[in-house]
Design a protein around this motif. Sequence first.
Motif, mmCIF file in Angstrom:
data_model
loop_
_atom_site.group_PDB
_atom_site.id
_atom_site.type_symbol
_atom_site.label_atom_id
_atom_site.label_comp_id
_atom_site.label_asym_id
_atom_site.label_seq_id
_atom_site.Cartn_x
_atom_site.Cartn_y
_atom_site.Cartn_z
ATOM 1 N N LYS A 250 0.816 -1.208 0.000
ATOM 2 C CA LYS A 250 0.000 0.000 0.000
ATOM 3 C C LYS A 250 0.855 1.266 0.000
ATOM 4 O O LYS A 250 0.549 2.242 -0.681
ATOM 5 C CB LYS A 250 -0.938 0.008 1.212
ATOM 6 C CG LYS A 250 -1.808 -1.239 1.327
ATOM 7 C CD LYS A 250 -2.661 -1.470 0.112
ATOM 8 C CE LYS A 250 -3.684 -2.573 0.358
ATOM 9 N NZ LYS A 250 -4.460 -2.873 -0.861
ATOM 10 N N HIS A 270 -5.754 0.684 -7.005
ATOM 11 C CA HIS A 270 -6.144 -0.432 -6.129
ATOM 12 C C HIS A 270 -7.072 -1.352 -6.931
ATOM 13 O O HIS A 270 -8.282 -1.362 -6.710
ATOM 14 C CB HIS A 270 -6.855 0.152 -4.903
ATOM 15 C CG HIS A 270 -7.092 -0.804 -3.787
ATOM 16 N ND1 HIS A 270 -8.054 -0.613 -2.824
ATOM 17 C CD2 HIS A 270 -6.499 -1.973 -3.460
ATOM 18 C CE1 HIS A 270 -8.033 -1.608 -1.953
ATOM 19 N NE2 HIS A 270 -7.112 -2.444 -2.324
ATOM 20 N N SER A 292 -11.344 -2.425 0.024
ATOM 21 C CA SER A 292 -10.811 -3.577 0.751
ATOM 22 C C SER A 292 -11.937 -4.497 1.219
ATOM 23 O O SER A 292 -12.962 -4.027 1.701
ATOM 24 C CB SER A 292 -10.015 -3.107 1.959
ATOM 25 O OG SER A 292 -8.864 -2.445 1.509
ATOM 26 N N LYS A 296 -12.151 -8.231 -4.647
ATOM 27 C CA LYS A 296 -11.141 -8.244 -5.705
ATOM 28 C C LYS A 296 -10.498 -9.625 -5.848
ATOM 29 O O LYS A 296 -10.425 -10.164 -6.945
ATOM 30 C CB LYS A 296 -10.047 -7.204 -5.443
ATOM 31 C CG LYS A 296 -10.462 -5.781 -5.722
ATOM 32 C CD LYS A 296 -9.318 -4.794 -5.563
ATOM 33 C CE LYS A 296 -8.708 -4.787 -4.174
ATOM 34 N NZ LYS A 296 -9.659 -4.482 -3.087
ATOM 35 N N ASP A 317 -4.853 -7.152 -6.427
ATOM 36 C CA ASP A 317 -4.938 -5.995 -5.525
ATOM 37 C C ASP A 317 -4.466 -4.670 -6.135
ATOM 38 O O ASP A 317 -5.054 -3.643 -5.855
ATOM 39 C CB ASP A 317 -4.143 -6.273 -4.248
ATOM 40 C CG ASP A 317 -4.559 -5.373 -3.090
ATOM 41 O OD1 ASP A 317 -5.763 -5.289 -2.798
ATOM 42 O OD2 ASP A 317 -3.671 -4.746 -2.476
HETATM 43 MN MN MN Z 1 -6.310 -4.102 -1.026
#
Ligand code: MN
Length: 629
Positions: A250, A270, A292, A296, A317
């Motif tokens: 991230k 993302h 999140s 995904k 991701d």
């Molecule tokens: Mn993620």
Amino acid sequence: VAKNPSINNNYEYIGKIPLLNSSTKSLPPKVYSYIEECASLCCPKDIFICDGSDTEYEHLLNFLEKNGTISPLPKYENCWLARTNPADVARVEKRTFISTECKRDTIPIPREGVTGELGNWISPKDMDKAILERFPGCMKDRTMYVIPFSMGPVGSSFSKIGIEITDSAYVVCCMRIMTRIGKKVLETLGNDDFVKCLHSVGVPKRDSKIEINSSWPCDPERTIILHRPDKNEIVSYGSGYGGNSLLGKKCFALRIGSTIAKDEGWLAEHMLILAITDPKGRKRYITAAFPSACGKTNLAMLKPTLPGYKIECVGDDIAWMRFDQEGRLRAINPENGFFGVAPGTNCITNPNAMKTIFKNTIFTNVAATSDGGVFWEGMEEEISDDVEITDWRGKKWTRGSKTPAAHPNSRFCTPIKECPVIDPDWEDSAGVPIDVILFGGRRPEGIPLIYQARNWQHGVFIGASMRSEATAAAEHTDKVIMHDPFAMRPFFGYNFGHYLNHWLSMTEVKNAKLPAIFHVNWFRKNADGKYLWPGFGENSRVLDWILRRIDGEDVAVDSAVGLLPKLGSFNLENLSKDVNMEELFSLPKSFWEKEVCHLREYFDMQVGDDLPAAIREELELLACNVDKL
Ligand code: MN
Ligand code: GTP
Ligand code: MN
């Protein structure tokens, strides 16, 4: 404990600190100075340069096992279970900062009296102060590991190199899975610049109120994650948990990545990347941005229920994307592993993940079974009734217990190459060509299963308008619907208004063949709170409609929000469940009126003057359309 054979006894030193296993000669001068700088700040016992070898990995796993940080899972091949401190289980958004001279480079200025929700800014001076309050001597009596890593295939023109310095062997092991690390990377780097990533699990103050066990050192009360985009620098303190400590992910690939991308004219998002081959054998690539824990990883490895379709995974991701000379948008997955949500994963929801994760995996905060395996909510059918279960905190757990066996944000960390449906071109250094971009979120109400943007500008507006029910991936606990534009809210490296302009500017790229943009929602519920759409493998029906749509079939009809499937155009053949398609696609006027209000307020309060006129235009158009519903 196995001795690391690569450790020699004639130490060289960096400053006064012994270098355990390498020669300073192998270090580019810039890397050497960075190590020296970090070592003099953190005062470790010794320094270990990671080469990425199997022997090194075994050595570190042994060390972690001896310390009680991980335990083996003999039911599987080379799998391990880590239990964190219960106070260190997710990303900490409130303690994550971006530092720039000018505040507005980082975040839009919220309306007076309103708290900004689009990132946290810290001045360079305060960032330095935060570092000096935490780092001096923080690695005392511990080893400092140096991890040269590449985001993207080593040597690809898309790829970027970082050096992570950490005092956590768990972080080294996970970075080895999640990125490409070691010698090759240092050779490719030479004396070029790299992203500087300093991480320490920290040493709590003596009067800390949090119980710290020696197997998972951390300092939750003083945890802080800092980014300095103009120096390509990340500094993370106090947490060993994935998103806070595996700095390639991230922090680098999204926050620092998005600022580099803006300067260089590309996109760091993302997003998952998947390949889909239709019954005629045509293969297309799709990226999708969901917040999140909104699907995904599930979609990236989907097993289609529609016959004749095949889905292959490129990434689950993060996507780095840029237009090539011919105007095709090309994407790479900068990662090398999956750091996926465990709960909910099973042979029905994600069979391909289940085939991926029981080899060479580090699990974190899942439950353990008495036969040496793992367990989490959703795995009830996968284990026999007579095994005993130990929960993520290490306590005996009984079926039907009020507390979950696995932490809701427990994760598997697995090499991508274990995935049985990995796309053969997933490491193509030129990237894969993207035809479709999806946005989506967890929306129990009002949002149809699928609709299409009318054009790129409308698509950017849809991305900007994304909202989703909060999940356990961060510290939020209530089931509130949060704004999460582009699924990037926790990951913007710079001002969201400027980010929108950057997306809008893609129409100016020479020859750009702009992908079609869609919005999906697998999570709509009926009045009884039941999902209206079966989801998972059945989502292939949505992808089928999307492909037919971009192939120019006459399957869409315009609506207040965008293009909806024409009545009957959606393939429902052999759909196992009765689905109320009318309810699934309905656009309740009162809902959309409220939605427009929420968006207007959000843009006014949070983005203010930084909101591009084009986005305001789209909002007014939507408001107008909703009026006519
Ligand atoms: Mn993620
Ligand atoms: P991060 O890795 O945190 O970025 O999240 P992610 O987007 O990869 O989330 P993931 O795929 O792990 O999704 C996790 C949750 O979404 C699980 O609870 C799944 O069961 C649920 N989920 C995924 N797809 C579907 C679907 O089609 N329908 C329903 N109802 N739930 C889904
Ligand atoms: Mn995921």
